[in-house]
Design an enzyme around this catalytic site. Structure first.
Site, mmCIF file in Angstrom:
data_model
loop_
_atom_site.group_PDB
_atom_site.id
_atom_site.type_symbol
_atom_site.label_atom_id
_atom_site.label_comp_id
_atom_site.label_asym_id
_atom_site.label_seq_id
_atom_site.Cartn_x
_atom_site.Cartn_y
_atom_site.Cartn_z
ATOM 1 N N ARG A 182 0.835 -1.215 0.000
ATOM 2 C CA ARG A 182 0.000 0.000 0.000
ATOM 3 C C ARG A 182 0.864 1.258 0.000
ATOM 4 N NH1 ARG A 182 -4.332 0.492 4.622
ATOM 5 N NH2 ARG A 182 -2.443 0.854 5.813
ATOM 6 N N ARG A 208 10.341 26.259 -0.554
ATOM 7 C CA ARG A 208 8.886 26.167 -0.602
ATOM 8 C C ARG A 208 8.325 26.610 -1.942
ATOM 9 N NH1 ARG A 208 4.114 28.803 0.315
ATOM 10 N NH2 ARG A 208 2.514 27.510 1.269
ATOM 11 N N LYS A 224 -2.792 7.085 1.524
ATOM 12 C CA LYS A 224 -2.557 7.207 2.975
ATOM 13 C C LYS A 224 -1.563 8.338 3.232
ATOM 14 C CE LYS A 224 -1.791 4.167 6.976
ATOM 15 N NZ LYS A 224 -2.945 4.502 7.813
ATOM 16 N N GLU A 229 -15.953 5.953 7.051
ATOM 17 C CA GLU A 229 -15.097 5.117 7.914
ATOM 18 C C GLU A 229 -14.857 5.835 9.236
ATOM 19 O OE1 GLU A 229 -11.203 4.622 6.023
ATOM 20 O OE2 GLU A 229 -11.440 6.588 5.083
HETATM 21 C C1 PLP Z 1 -8.811 6.533 7.657
HETATM 22 C C2 PLP Z 1 -8.370 5.130 7.930
HETATM 23 N N1 PLP Z 1 -9.161 4.121 7.555
HETATM 24 C C3 PLP Z 1 -8.826 2.838 7.794
HETATM 25 C C4 PLP Z 1 -7.653 2.513 8.464
HETATM 26 C C5 PLP Z 1 -7.316 1.076 8.722
HETATM 27 O O1 PLP Z 1 -6.310 0.619 7.863
HETATM 28 P P1 PLP Z 1 -5.360 -0.582 8.264
HETATM 29 O O2 PLP Z 1 -6.249 -1.745 8.568
HETATM 30 O O3 PLP Z 1 -4.543 -0.806 7.055
HETATM 31 O O4 PLP Z 1 -4.574 -0.130 9.466
HETATM 32 C C6 PLP Z 1 -6.783 3.541 8.851
HETATM 33 C C7 PLP Z 1 -5.524 3.235 9.513
HETATM 34 O O5 PLP Z 1 -4.760 4.091 9.874
HETATM 35 C C8 PLP Z 1 -7.152 4.877 8.585
HETATM 36 O O6 PLP Z 1 -6.369 5.911 8.955
#
Ligand code: PLP
Length: 293
Positions: free
Chosen positions: A52, A100, A147, A179
């Site tokens: 990821r 910057r 992420k 989520e």
């Molecule tokens: C917004 C968000 N959703 C879901 C997750 C869960 O992801 P994982 O199972 O890969 O830790 C995270 C983990 O940090 C997150 O920040």
């Protein structure tokens, strides 16, 4: 106790770690990260976290700072130097330091930072009692599948939950749950199946979510990947979150309203147990592989 952290090729005491004020993580949140759980001194599902990481970097036109195997070696060395038995390894890659300017710099060297955090994961009392969540609007950007360290909206939602006397927030867009602030959201229907939002740009593609869906298929638990509303969640039989450091954790109240009988339910408990068994087996395997090497 002071930790040893990793910064750009060096293992240093946390007090001596230095990052440029021009680092694009600091100025633009131009950085991505991963958090891998550690139990019994071994990382869980780290290959999926590194896959990821690569995907997040690709989405932002960045490259892996080095081979995955080298990153894993750095993470393992941090676990060893900090004698970490249970907790997490945090890993962050930024585009690097440059004067910057919004445009991507051409020749910046990526900044690679990693550190450990000790915490209870398997015998976490919070997972025994379950958590309360409140529902808040999802204020985040539109590429939540990447992420990035741009986590301010999630921090605001978490603080809003704590200020309301809850443990976390479930974020909502157009009436549908996206989520949790740092976890994926799931509910259990009256028939005992799981409903969890489908993958897309609206949520992070959780590594633990994927593992739990795989375990559910194996257990013959029905899985529907689709959006669910706040009302459906409140009327669900059970609810739970998944993430690397909470594994599977029951949600027992939504906006102060009990989910089911307000206690962790059997499907959630079973999935948590199965995940712990899987994680322990993986930890034991990597320990014996390390001894064999
Ligand atoms: C917004 C968000 N959703 C879901 C997750 C869960 O992801 P994982 O199972 O890969 O830790 C995270 C983990 O940090 C997150 O920040």
């Amino acid at each position: 106790m002071s930790r040893t952290v990793y910064v750009n090729g060096n293992f240093v005491d946390e007090a001596d770690a230095r990052i440029s004020v021009f680092d694009r993580a600091f100025l633009f949140a131009d950085a991505v990260y991963e958090v891998s759980a550690v139990i019994g001194g071994a990382m869980i599902d780290n290959d999926a976290h590194l896959a990821r990481l690569r995907r997040s970097l690709d989405a932002l036109g960045m490259h892996m700072p080095c081979e995955e195997s080298r990153i894993a070696a750095i993470q393992n060395e941090l676990i060893r130097r900090n004698a970490l038995d249970e907790g997490a390894v945090y890993l962050q890659v930024s585009r690097g330091a440059a004067d910057r300017d919004f445009k991507y710099p051409k020749n910046a060297t990526p900044t690679l930072v990693s550190f450990t955090q000790a915490r209870r994961i398997v015998d976490d009392p919070v997972a025994e009692r379950g958590i309360d969540v409140v529902v808040v609007p999802d204020l985040r950007w539109k590429r939540r599948d990447i992420k990035t360290v741009g986590l301010l909206a999630a921090c605001m939602a978490k603080q809003q939950a704590l200020d309301a006397g809850a443990d976390d927030a479930w974020m909502v867009e157009n009436g549908m749950v996206t989520e949790g602030t740092s976890n994926n959201a799931h509910i259990v229907t009256g028939e005992g199946g799981i409903v969890t939002r489908q993958l897309g740009n609206e949520i992070l593609h959780g590594v633990t979510r994927a593992a739990i869906l795989e375990l559910s298929h194996r257990e013959g638990i029905d899985v529907q990947e689709r959006a669910f509303s706040v009302e459906e969640a409140k009327a669900a039989r059970e609810a739970f979150i998944t993430s690397a450091t909470t594994f599977v954790c029951p949600v027992v109240r939504i906006d102060s309203q009990p989910v089911g009988d307000g206690r962790p339910g059997p499907v959630t408990r079973r999935l948590r147990q199965l995940y712990i068994e899987m994680a322990r087996a993986e930890a034991a395997r990597s320990k014996s592989d390390a001894v064999a090497r």
